[in-house]
Motif scaffolding. Sequence first.
Motif, PDB file in Angstrom:
ATOM      1  N   PRO A 177      19.846  12.023 -10.671  1.00 26.84           N
ATOM      2  CA  PRO A 177      20.785  10.760 -10.797  1.00 26.84           C
ATOM      3  C   PRO A 177      21.792  10.700 -11.770  1.00 26.84           C
ATOM      4  O   PRO A 177      21.886  11.352 -12.665  1.00 26.84           O
ATOM      5  CB  PRO A 177      19.504   9.991 -11.549  1.00 26.84           C
ATOM      6  N   ARG A 192      24.906  12.367 -11.928  1.00 23.31           N
ATOM      7  CA  ARG A 192      25.480  13.563 -12.589  1.00 23.31           C
ATOM      8  C   ARG A 192      26.823  13.617 -12.260  1.00 23.31           C
ATOM      9  O   ARG A 192      27.135  13.699 -10.970  1.00 23.31           O
ATOM     10  CB  ARG A 192      24.580  14.598 -12.174  1.00 23.31           C
ATOM     11  N   SER A 249      15.905  13.531 -15.472  1.00 20.71           N
ATOM     12  CA  SER A 249      15.325  12.406 -15.086  1.00 20.71           C
ATOM     13  C   SER A 249      14.801  11.437 -16.125  1.00 20.71           C
ATOM     14  O   SER A 249      14.074  10.303 -15.730  1.00 20.71           O
ATOM     15  CB  SER A 249      14.037  12.995 -14.253  1.00 20.71           C
ATOM     16  N   ARG A 288      14.561   8.234 -18.540  1.00 21.69           N
ATOM     17  CA  ARG A 288      15.319   7.002 -18.649  1.00 21.69           C
ATOM     18  C   ARG A 288      14.609   6.158 -19.499  1.00 21.69           C
ATOM     19  O   ARG A 288      13.716   5.976 -19.314  1.00 21.69           O
ATOM     20  CB  ARG A 288      15.459   6.404 -17.311  1.00 21.69           C
ATOM     21  N   TYR A 289      15.252   5.750 -20.493  1.00 19.41           N
ATOM     22  CA  TYR A 289      14.813   4.635 -21.687  1.00 19.41           C
ATOM     23  C   TYR A 289      14.414   3.195 -20.865  1.00 19.41           C
ATOM     24  O   TYR A 289      15.541   2.811 -19.956  1.00 19.41           O
ATOM     25  CB  TYR A 289      15.403   4.648 -22.766  1.00 19.41           C
ATOM     26  N   LEU A 306      22.531   2.640 -14.228  1.00 23.25           N
ATOM     27  CA  LEU A 306      22.994   3.742 -15.425  1.00 23.25           C
ATOM     28  C   LEU A 306      22.406   3.445 -16.588  1.00 23.25           C
ATOM     29  O   LEU A 306      22.079   4.359 -17.539  1.00 23.25           O
ATOM     30  CB  LEU A 306      24.398   3.622 -15.418  1.00 23.25           C
ATOM     31  N   ARG A 346      19.909   5.714 -19.270  1.00 23.16           N
ATOM     32  CA  ARG A 346      20.055   7.054 -18.531  1.00 23.16           C
ATOM     33  C   ARG A 346      21.093   7.821 -19.641  1.00 23.16           C
ATOM     34  O   ARG A 346      21.766   7.247 -20.212  1.00 23.16           O
ATOM     35  CB  ARG A 346      20.891   7.197 -17.142  1.00 23.16           C
ATOM     36  N   ASP A 347      20.759   9.195 -19.579  1.00 25.40           N
ATOM     37  CA  ASP A 347      21.937  10.075 -20.430  1.00 25.40           C
ATOM     38  C   ASP A 347      23.267   9.930 -19.628  1.00 25.40           C
ATOM     39  O   ASP A 347      23.402   9.834 -18.391  1.00 25.40           O
ATOM     40  CB  ASP A 347      21.516  11.216 -20.131  1.00 25.40           C
ATOM     41  N   ILE A 395      23.475   7.714 -24.468  1.00 22.69           N
ATOM     42  CA  ILE A 395      22.398   7.029 -23.679  1.00 22.69           C
ATOM     43  C   ILE A 395      23.289   5.651 -23.465  1.00 22.69           C
ATOM     44  O   ILE A 395      23.962   5.282 -24.195  1.00 22.69           O
ATOM     45  CB  ILE A 395      21.378   6.447 -24.082  1.00 22.69           C
TER      46      ILE A 395
END
Length: 506
Positions: free
Chosen positions: A111, A113, A398, A400-401, A409, A412-413, A479
């Motif tokens: 996801p 990248r 992978s 994701r908070y 988005l 995600r990082d 994040i």
Amino acid sequence: MHDVVIVGAGPVGLFLACELGLAGCSVLVLEREPGPGSPWRTEPLGARGLSAASVEAFDRRGMPRSLLTASGVRDGTGATPGADEPSRLPRGGHFAGMMLDPAEVDVAALPFRLPGPAPEGVLTSLEAVETVLFEQASKLGVEVRRGVTVSAVAQDDESAVARTATDEYAARWLVGCDGGRSAVRKLAGFGFVGTEPQFTGYTMHATVADPEKLGTGFNLTPTGMYVQMPMPGHIAMMDFDGGAFDRSRQPTRDHLQTVLRRVSGTDVTLSEVHLASSFTDRAMQTTTYRQGRVLLAGDAAHIHSPLGGQGLNTGIGDAMNLGWKLAATVHGYAPDGLLDTYTRERHPIGAWVLDWSRAQVAVMRPDPHARAIQGVVRDLIGTRDGTTYVFGKLSGASIRYDLGGEHPLVGRDAPDFRLEDGTRLGDLMRDGRGVALDFSVDRRLCGSAMGWESRIRYAAGPARSDLGSGAVLVRPDGIVAWAGDRRPDREAFERAAGHWFGRPAI
């Protein structure tokens, strides 16, 4: 009185100290060991793997060259890679000793990248990581005191105190980063719950008389698992005895040889054991990562087996998440409840890591049911989707908070966005501030970021790839806090900035 006292000068404690020092906090680190040198921290027994997410954290704080140099990582030309010379390490890993084929990782399916200079992973050592972080912490004014054993912890509404037999160290906040047997966790009364062990594991550096009798790499057998590392004599093994041997006595050469023969199914001989230790797959986690003015990070908050190499990486993730939130609280501009999001965001990650470890142990058990599951897992890992799924978990891609919002988005990082002028997101995060990237043609956020300049860096311009976004707000831990479309909503941006960074300074 310091702003923060950290107990534990391992990688997690030092990384957190660097984050706080970068934000201008006064930090004191207390370490029980009298010095940094230890055979358990150097190769081979101190070898560790850093995931893509962890390496990216070092990159965002300007430490990639130091990390790669200290770790002895070199690229295909034989030169130590610099900021724009990525080390082309293979994307790999394992699940319960079943190896991934790096060629089967579908990078395009991971996801959000984008290519960047940080390698996908680095094989390093605790000594190398700690050396880099200690140097960085020293530059930032962090004080480290060694040979200090904390024997009591107390707190009130204004401060927390770590006491030794002769001294006490007061601070506005106290953080335990003192490992799986954390004194801070026990003294502060954190609840610690989980599951008991299935196996006793061993790691040793030995002279093997007949190493050709052992398979290389991970070897899952009908009686357990053993690993013969690339460095001669570095062996790990798992013996499913319910954890009965661990810490009951020091493992002798005869005991280690007996276990290795049973697990490997060979008559291999250990001529000499230079260093050995035992561990288990006991999986425990604190019920909260904060009690008043005392917080926990790393192994102090969660312990599990080393399967999958998640321990160090999870701890660095804890430190990145906590650092900027605690600094904002110290400086008084944190919005209400910001520090509580540390537990809310990181506790589920720790719980997942424990379950990831438990799942591998269940697959490894030496019984017919587990062997049947092994066949299914091997088939799944043998597919491109299965390999990519496991690698996404191991690499941190992978994660994701749950931050709310509908944009995919958010939580995600952040991808390593690169503007047309060559500026990377990683470059913009060196000073520890959040970053607002505005890719929109009309610079819609220009002016909206005013008042948060001390907390948010604003950068505008077209990106080489914006992944369909017009703007993103990135927290100091990397994040994505908010993302807008091609014509981003200024009011939505301001709400997000206020939610995470407090009121503007003007």
